[in-house]
Design an enzyme around this catalytic site. Sequence first.
Site: not given
Ligand code: AMP
Length: 295
Positions: A43, A50, A74, A163, A191, A200, A202
């Site tokens: 996202m 990422h 979502q 995560k 990570i 994150s 956020r």
């Molecule tokens: P998001 O952009 O938050 O929807 O995350 C996209 C992908 O990145 C998802 O598969 C998350 O689980 C992964 N992700 C988010 N934060 C982390 C992190 N700190 N370490 C590893 N993968 C992550």
Amino acid sequence: MPIAVEAAAQLNYMIIVKKSKQLSEYIVLQKAKGLTIGFVPTMGALHQGHISLLTNAKKQNDITVCSIFVNPTQFNNAEDFRNYPITIAKDIERLIKEECEVLFLPSTSEIYPADYQKRHYDLGTLESMLEGYYRPGHFQGVCQVVDRLLEIVQPDNLYMGQKDFQQCMVVKKLLQLTGRQSINLHIEPTIREDNGLAMSSRNLRLDKKQRQASLTISRTLNRIKQDLDNRPLEDLKREAKEELEQNGFVVDYVEIADANSLQPAQSKGQNLVALIAASIGGIRLIDNMLLNGYH
Ligand code: AMP
């Protein structure tokens, strides 16, 4: 269009594709050449978490597709959706630097066109526990978007982060439900910042004080892991919750669960995971830690 895209690919440019149909056409051409496709759905507001997914995808595939799409379906909380950080120019720069081959950047109408047929995914108990309980409808939304993205990208390998532990389980189930078992789901480690905070998107919304308080999450997870052998499960959960509350968090859950079923652990068997979801200043953070192995 595929000709221009092909030319860009040959020049080692990152291709940015906004239209689903164009991306599908491009992928079909690449697969016809015998090339493998790795896919990293995100996202945006990209961080090192990422990028670690992207790096692994690049190692294991001929072509890596990253998507950035903030999926409205979502979000169970409209304010969370409105406030979700968007840093698209920076994200593009980062992806170019990391030599991502394709960025898919669709609009909402590309993912959910007028003739989109909404379906219900039977996720069983996963749907109503932990994240599912506190975010009603969230995992149906996750399934909708991942289903659509997989239909468009048709990857050989899919990369997701531990995560979002429950999300990984949901996507595993989605692959079964939609007959896509041939896609390999790679679940990559979380990570963290040097201080332990799980990266994150956020986190960008946290002010300095909230960021400092947020270290409580990984600290309490580590303590649960350390003390697992010596303390009752209920005490570990209660004390973690109290510590989070003392540091300004509103706690949705602190759970110690079976890592395969996510059912609350009854005993200290193998394969336990500790999971936390808690909000500070209205910013909801989640994290988890495997306690004793994972199969
Ligand atoms: P998001 O952009 O938050 O929807 O995350 C996209 C992908 O990145 C998802 O598969 C998350 O689980 C992964 N992700 C988010 N934060 C982390 C992190 N700190 N370490 C590893 N993968 C992550």
